[in-house]
Scaffold this active site. Structure first.
Site, PDB file in Angstrom:
ATOM      1  N   GLY A  45       2.377   2.199  10.761  1.00 34.86           N
ATOM      2  CA  GLY A  45       3.327   3.296  10.602  1.00 34.86           C
ATOM      3  C   GLY A  45       3.992   3.724  11.902  1.00 34.86           C
ATOM      4  O   GLY A  45       4.617   4.783  11.961  1.00 34.86           O
ATOM      5  N   GLU A  81      -6.885   4.701   7.616  1.00 32.26           N
ATOM      6  CA  GLU A  81      -6.696   6.128   7.305  1.00 32.26           C
ATOM      7  C   GLU A  81      -7.925   6.697   6.594  1.00 32.26           C
ATOM      8  O   GLU A  81      -8.245   7.876   6.769  1.00 32.26           O
ATOM      9  CB  GLU A  81      -5.406   6.309   6.492  1.00 32.26           C
ATOM     10  CG  GLU A  81      -4.183   6.082   7.384  1.00 32.26           C
ATOM     11  CD  GLU A  81      -2.954   5.548   6.675  1.00 32.26           C
ATOM     12  OE1 GLU A  81      -2.903   5.578   5.425  1.00 32.26           O
ATOM     13  OE2 GLU A  81      -2.041   5.084   7.376  1.00 32.26           O
ATOM     14  N   GLU A 138      -5.474  -4.989  10.471  1.00 30.48           N
ATOM     15  CA  GLU A 138      -4.442  -3.987  10.720  1.00 30.48           C
ATOM     16  C   GLU A 138      -4.744  -3.273  12.029  1.00 30.48           C
ATOM     17  O   GLU A 138      -5.562  -2.329  12.047  1.00 30.48           O
ATOM     18  CB  GLU A 138      -4.425  -2.963   9.583  1.00 30.48           C
ATOM     19  CG  GLU A 138      -4.133  -3.577   8.227  1.00 30.48           C
ATOM     20  CD  GLU A 138      -3.567  -2.553   7.264  1.00 30.48           C
ATOM     21  OE1 GLU A 138      -2.501  -2.817   6.716  1.00 30.48           O
ATOM     22  OE2 GLU A 138      -4.165  -1.476   7.086  1.00 30.48           O
ATOM     23  N   LYS A 155       0.125   4.319  -0.318  1.00 32.78           N
ATOM     24  CA  LYS A 155      -0.494   5.509   0.269  1.00 32.78           C
ATOM     25  C   LYS A 155      -0.251   6.750  -0.611  1.00 32.78           C
ATOM     26  O   LYS A 155      -0.231   6.624  -1.840  1.00 32.78           O
ATOM     27  CB  LYS A 155       0.011   5.730   1.697  1.00 32.78           C
ATOM     28  CG  LYS A 155      -0.053   4.469   2.548  1.00 32.78           C
ATOM     29  CD  LYS A 155       0.139   4.766   3.998  1.00 32.78           C
ATOM     30  CE  LYS A 155       0.276   3.464   4.763  1.00 32.78           C
ATOM     31  NZ  LYS A 155       0.080   3.634   6.193  1.00 32.78           N
ATOM     32  N   HIS A 169      -9.491   1.156   4.672  1.00 38.13           N
ATOM     33  CA  HIS A 169      -8.222   1.328   5.387  1.00 38.13           C
ATOM     34  C   HIS A 169      -8.450   2.274   6.576  1.00 38.13           C
ATOM     35  O   HIS A 169      -9.253   3.208   6.489  1.00 38.13           O
ATOM     36  CB  HIS A 169      -7.168   1.897   4.435  1.00 38.13           C
ATOM     37  CG  HIS A 169      -5.791   1.880   5.025  1.00 38.13           C
ATOM     38  ND1 HIS A 169      -5.360   2.845   5.905  1.00 38.13           N
ATOM     39  CD2 HIS A 169      -4.772   0.994   4.896  1.00 38.13           C
ATOM     40  CE1 HIS A 169      -4.122   2.563   6.283  1.00 38.13           C
ATOM     41  NE2 HIS A 169      -3.742   1.440   5.689  1.00 38.13           N
ATOM     42  N   ASN A 215       0.871  -1.182   0.000  1.00 37.32           N
ATOM     43  CA  ASN A 215       0.000   0.000   0.000  1.00 37.32           C
ATOM     44  C   ASN A 215       0.907   1.230   0.000  1.00 37.32           C
ATOM     45  O   ASN A 215       1.489   1.563   1.028  1.00 37.32           O
ATOM     46  CB  ASN A 215      -0.892  -0.028   1.250  1.00 37.32           C
ATOM     47  CG  ASN A 215      -1.696   1.248   1.413  1.00 37.32           C
ATOM     48  OD1 ASN A 215      -1.825   2.033   0.471  1.00 37.32           O
ATOM     49  ND2 ASN A 215      -2.230   1.458   2.612  1.00 37.32           N
ATOM     50  N   SER A 254       3.365  -2.176  10.347  1.00 31.20           N
ATOM     51  CA  SER A 254       4.818  -2.159  10.507  1.00 31.20           C
ATOM     52  C   SER A 254       5.477  -3.503  10.179  1.00 31.20           C
ATOM     53  O   SER A 254       6.421  -3.920  10.860  1.00 31.20           O
ATOM     54  CB  SER A 254       5.183  -1.700  11.921  1.00 31.20           C
ATOM     55  OG  SER A 254       4.710  -0.378  12.149  1.00 31.20           O
TER      56      SER A 254
HETATM   57  C1  PEP Z   1      -0.777   0.120   5.941  1.00 35.33           C
HETATM   58  O1  PEP Z   1      -0.893   1.308   5.754  1.00 35.33           O
HETATM   59  O2  PEP Z   1      -1.619  -0.651   5.456  1.00 35.33           O
HETATM   60  C2  PEP Z   1       0.329  -0.333   6.773  1.00 35.33           C
HETATM   61  C3  PEP Z   1       0.260  -1.524   7.278  1.00 35.33           C
HETATM   62  O3  PEP Z   1       1.370   0.555   6.978  1.00 35.33           O
HETATM   63  P1  PEP Z   1       2.794   0.250   7.675  1.00 35.33           P
HETATM   64  O4  PEP Z   1       3.301  -1.048   7.099  1.00 35.33           O
HETATM   65  O5  PEP Z   1       3.643   1.399   7.323  1.00 35.33           O
HETATM   66  O6  PEP Z   1       2.531   0.117   9.138  1.00 35.33           O
END
Ligand code: PEP
Length: 249
Positions: free
Chosen positions: A173, A97, A167, A11, A95, A9, A212
């Site tokens: 992040g 976000e 998630e 973003k 997601h 992803n 992460s």
């Molecule tokens: C994501 O945005 O789906 C995500 C898992 O981000 P990160 O790997 O940076 O935590």
């Protein structure tokens, strides 16, 4: 054996030059693993270009969101048909976000997922709890409600075409990853919830972990029985790191 998916992803990253350089890094590097479906989700503006670069390769293409409307007076929205014409075959929906900054609800995600499936796009439906919800022991309640809401009205066939990503919001992040055992517990719970729709479809449904994920922690997560891949944010922006995760499978 369930399908294993490693999805990137990107973003709000990926101008055309950045897209070119990252995809060339993945195509030139050792990013093919026969056990894995490899997927990248660049921003809308890079999809068409990415599709041209990836044609004939093992890397599949997805979008990061889509409109719940098919067409019409919805300024700024992107439709399922538009995504299909630029080569996307997957779409990330709900997601955290989008939920946090655009007030997306389970109901909206459900409407988008139904439209995506009707159009032939494979939805990656995201669920996950906030830190305070985990601390209050509400993880199962929150995630269970999200699974029931986003999959509301799904048939077994619709589940079979879908992907879920768990998630935990506190791990996105932040550099904090759920331990493999913590993640496994929620993945198992999600699969049990989906079994209420259809037990066979729940067994074949890929449930990805996101939060992460890095080359160094991927193997421990991926060896859990109910973790069928990863949705990767930050580490998908560096070809070497994304390849490291693909090869951890
Ligand atoms: C994501 O945005 O789906 C995500 C898992 O981000 P990160 O790997 O940076 O935590």
């Amino acid at each position: 054996m369930r399908e294993i998916i490693i999805a990137g992803n990107w973003k709000l990253n990926g101008t055309i030059p950045e897209t070119e350089s990252l995809l060339k890094g993945l195509l030139d590097g050792n990013s093919q693993n026969d056990k894995v479906t490899v997927l990248v989700c660049p921003p809308y503006t890079s999809l068409h270009y990415a599709h041209k670069l990836l044609e004939g390769s093992h890397i599949k293409l997805g979008a990061q969101d889509m409109s719940a409307h098919e067409k019409g007076a919805y300024t700024g929205e992107i439709s399922a048909d538009m995504l299909l014409t630029v080569g996307a075959r997957y779409v990330i929906l709900g997601h955290s976000e989008r939920r946090q900054y655009h007030a997306e609800t389970d109901e909206l995600v459900n409407a988008k997922a139904k439209l995506a499936l009707a159009k032939g796009l494979r939805p990656i439906i995201c669920v996950g709890e906030l830190l305070e919800q985990r601390e209050r022991n509400q993880t199962e309640e929150v995630v269970g409600t999200q699974v029931a809401g986003t999959l509301s009205g799904f048939t077994a066939e619709m589940v079979q075409q879908s992907v879920i990503a768990y998630e935990p919001v506190w791990a996105i992040g932040t550099g904090k990853t759920a331990t493999p055992e913590m993640a496994q517990e929620v993945h198992k719970f999600i699969r049990e919830r989906v079994a209420a729709v259809d037990s066979n479809a729940a067994q074949t449904l890929p449930i990805l972990y996101g939060g992460s994920v890095k080359p160094g922690n991927a193997a421990g997560l991926l060896e859990q029985p109910d973790i069928d891949g990863a949705l990767v944010g930050g580490a998908s922006l560096k070809a070497a790191d994304f390849i490291g995760i693909i090869n951890a499978v």
